[in-house]
Write an enzyme that holds these catalytic residues in place. Structure first.
Site, PDB file in Angstrom:
ATOM      1  N   ASP A  54       0.841  -1.202   0.000  1.00 53.72           N
ATOM      2  CA  ASP A  54       0.000   0.000   0.000  1.00 53.72           C
ATOM      3  C   ASP A  54       0.878   1.255   0.000  1.00 53.72           C
ATOM      4  O   ASP A  54       0.376   2.371  -0.119  1.00 53.72           O
ATOM      5  CB  ASP A  54      -1.018  -0.005   1.149  1.00 53.72           C
ATOM      6  CG  ASP A  54      -0.373   0.025   2.522  1.00 53.72           C
ATOM      7  OD1 ASP A  54       0.864  -0.116   2.614  1.00 53.72           O
ATOM      8  OD2 ASP A  54      -1.113   0.176   3.521  1.00 53.72           O
ATOM      9  N   SER A  55       2.207   1.054   0.077  1.00 51.38           N
ATOM     10  CA  SER A  55       3.137   2.178  -0.101  1.00 51.38           C
ATOM     11  C   SER A  55       2.968   2.795  -1.488  1.00 51.38           C
ATOM     12  O   SER A  55       3.466   3.893  -1.731  1.00 51.38           O
ATOM     13  CB  SER A  55       4.583   1.707   0.097  1.00 51.38           C
ATOM     14  OG  SER A  55       4.855   0.562  -0.693  1.00 51.38           O
ATOM     15  N   ASP A  93      -1.305  -5.966  -0.793  1.00 53.04           N
ATOM     16  CA  ASP A  93      -1.585  -5.366   0.517  1.00 53.04           C
ATOM     17  C   ASP A  93      -3.068  -5.037   0.644  1.00 53.04           C
ATOM     18  O   ASP A  93      -3.662  -4.462  -0.271  1.00 53.04           O
ATOM     19  CB  ASP A  93      -0.795  -4.062   0.635  1.00 53.04           C
ATOM     20  CG  ASP A  93      -0.075  -3.919   1.964  1.00 53.04           C
ATOM     21  OD1 ASP A  93      -0.395  -4.673   2.891  1.00 53.04           O
ATOM     22  OD2 ASP A  93       0.819  -3.061   2.039  1.00 53.04           O
ATOM     23  N   LYS A 123      -1.690  -9.240   2.345  1.00 50.99           N
ATOM     24  CA  LYS A 123      -0.985  -8.823   3.570  1.00 50.99           C
ATOM     25  C   LYS A 123      -1.903  -7.938   4.396  1.00 50.99           C
ATOM     26  O   LYS A 123      -2.630  -7.116   3.844  1.00 50.99           O
ATOM     27  CB  LYS A 123       0.304  -8.078   3.217  1.00 50.99           C
ATOM     28  CG  LYS A 123       1.049  -7.542   4.443  1.00 50.99           C
ATOM     29  CD  LYS A 123       2.454  -7.138   4.126  1.00 50.99           C
ATOM     30  CE  LYS A 123       2.634  -5.736   3.629  1.00 50.99           C
ATOM     31  NZ  LYS A 123       2.126  -4.670   4.498  1.00 50.99           N
ATOM     32  N   GLU A 125      -1.931  -5.523   8.047  1.00 53.69           N
ATOM     33  CA  GLU A 125      -1.241  -4.945   9.202  1.00 53.69           C
ATOM     34  C   GLU A 125      -2.073  -5.237  10.441  1.00 53.69           C
ATOM     35  O   GLU A 125      -2.935  -4.448  10.826  1.00 53.69           O
ATOM     36  CB  GLU A 125      -1.070  -3.437   9.003  1.00 53.69           C
ATOM     37  CG  GLU A 125      -0.114  -3.097   7.880  1.00 53.69           C
ATOM     38  CD  GLU A 125       0.143  -1.611   7.720  1.00 53.69           C
ATOM     39  OE1 GLU A 125      -0.235  -0.832   8.622  1.00 53.69           O
ATOM     40  OE2 GLU A 125       0.724  -1.230   6.692  1.00 53.69           O
ATOM     41  N   GLU A 192       8.366  -4.612  10.759  1.00 49.21           N
ATOM     42  CA  GLU A 192       8.824  -3.289  10.295  1.00 49.21           C
ATOM     43  C   GLU A 192       9.196  -2.402  11.474  1.00 49.21           C
ATOM     44  O   GLU A 192       8.442  -2.307  12.464  1.00 49.21           O
ATOM     45  CB  GLU A 192       7.706  -2.612   9.471  1.00 49.21           C
ATOM     46  CG  GLU A 192       8.119  -1.214   9.014  1.00 49.21           C
ATOM     47  CD  GLU A 192       7.242  -0.619   7.916  1.00 49.21           C
ATOM     48  OE1 GLU A 192       6.320  -1.303   7.431  1.00 49.21           O
ATOM     49  OE2 GLU A 192       7.507   0.548   7.560  1.00 49.21           O
TER      50      GLU A 192
HETATM   51  O1  KIV Z   1       3.460  -1.186   1.669  1.00 49.45           O
HETATM   52  C1  KIV Z   1       4.619  -1.607   1.741  1.00 49.45           C
HETATM   53  O2  KIV Z   1       5.474  -1.327   0.888  1.00 49.45           O
HETATM   54  C2  KIV Z   1       4.936  -2.463   2.865  1.00 49.45           C
HETATM   55  C3  KIV Z   1       6.354  -2.918   3.026  1.00 49.45           C
HETATM   56  C4  KIV Z   1       7.205  -1.810   3.439  1.00 49.45           C
HETATM   57  C5  KIV Z   1       6.467  -4.085   3.936  1.00 49.45           C
HETATM   58  O3  KIV Z   1       4.092  -2.759   3.635  1.00 49.45           O
END
Ligand code: KIV
Length: 296
Positions: A54-55, A93, A123, A125, A192
């Site tokens: 989600d970055s 994500d 993924k 969080e 992280e």
């Molecule tokens: O969104 C992302 O890029 C991440 C990684 C930094 C693990 O969650």
């Protein structure tokens, strides 16, 4: 060291091969990718896990943080990455809000990433508090990667992007989170922004492969954001970021050179132009000559 002999076809990375790598103490490599071209390059460079993080909210879409990015936006990028990845394990994500309301909604959204995006895992969080949601998604036959420590989706709760797990109580909570996710059956666990010592303890304690970012060298694998390693993030890098190239300089140089060539009429040259076939050229000259004669 890779166990794949040179010249052998590459094995597809799966949930089982990630576990195997932990067992054999072979480092797991992971990078983010958000589009077809970078996904192809990352996959062809034999990176094990490709994460549509989600970055992308910041790296691709220019948002201030990850809170605003939607399921639809991450799905769009996941589909593009899917088309570029052959061997790597593809994780998408789950964005903020997509698994926080009900477990049913979490399953429905996770299912979209698999059915519509082609992701092999999602993924989330989450820690101990939402381990039940993870179990529900895994029950729906969708592998889940956990993500604990400095979880950017909780930026407002954490009061900024701060290293987590510094006090004894915080270390205990992180350990509980890791064990809860390990028991829930996550396929890997992202750690992280936590002290190296804590990441090492977690990695030794859980059967799940851990993948660290700002979590020290004892994790089973390492992940970095693609744009960070190539100087494409327009800001000072975090302590853990290592720059492996300067794509910003390469892109800026190429763009400036193109502009200068166009301005000085050095682009395009004759050899970069298409030409009429000789017969058409001759016919055209005949027609033009005829027109000139008619005009007198
Ligand atoms: O969104 C992302 O890029 C991440 C990684 C930094 C693990 O969650």
């Amino acid at each position: 060291m890779s166990l794949t002999p040179i010249g052998e076809p590459r094995q597809k990375i799966t949930v089982a091969s990630l576990r195997e790598k932990k067992h054999l103490q072979q480092p797991i490599t992971c990078l983010t990718a958000y589009d077809y071209a970078t996904a192809r390059l990352v996959d062809e460079a034999a990176i094990d896990v490709i994460l549509v993080g989600d970055s992308l909210a910041q790296t691709m879409l220019g948002y201030e943080n990850t809170l605003t990015v939607t399921v639809g936006e991450i799905l769009h990028h996941t589909r593009a990455v899917r088309r570029g990845v052959k061997h790597g394990f593809l994780i998408a994500d789950m964005p903020f809000g997509s698994f926080h309301v009900t477990a049913d909604e979490a399953v429905r959204n996770a299912m979209r990433f698999v059915k519509e995006g082609g992701a092999e895992a999602v993924k989330m969080e989450v820690g101990e508090k939402r381990a039940d949601v993870i179990r529900r998604v895994i029950d729906a036959e969708i592998p889940v990667a956990g993500h604990i420590g400095l979880t950017p989706q909780s930026v407002n709760v954490m009061g900024g992007y701060k290293v987590q797990g510094k006090s004894l109580a915080a270390v205990e909570q992180l350990m509980k989170d890791a064990v809860a996710l390990d028991r829930a059956g996550v396929c890997c666990l992202y750690l992280e922004g936590i002290p190296r010592e804590v990441a090492a303890m977690i990695t030794a304690e859980v059967a799940t492969p851990t993948i660290g970012i700002g979590a020290g060298p004892e994790c089973d694998g390492q992940v970095l954001v693609f744009h960070d390693i190539l100087n494409l993030t327009f800001g000072p890098p975090a302590k853990f970021v290592r720059r492996y190239g300067d794509a910003a300089a390469v892109i800026t140089g190429a763009v400036q050179a193109f502009r200068a060539d166009v301005m000085s009429r050095q682009y395009p040259t004759d050899s970069e132009s298409y030409h009429l076939p000789r017969e058409t050229q001759q016919s055209l000259e005949t027609v033009m000559a005829h027109k000139r004669r008619q005009r007198g």
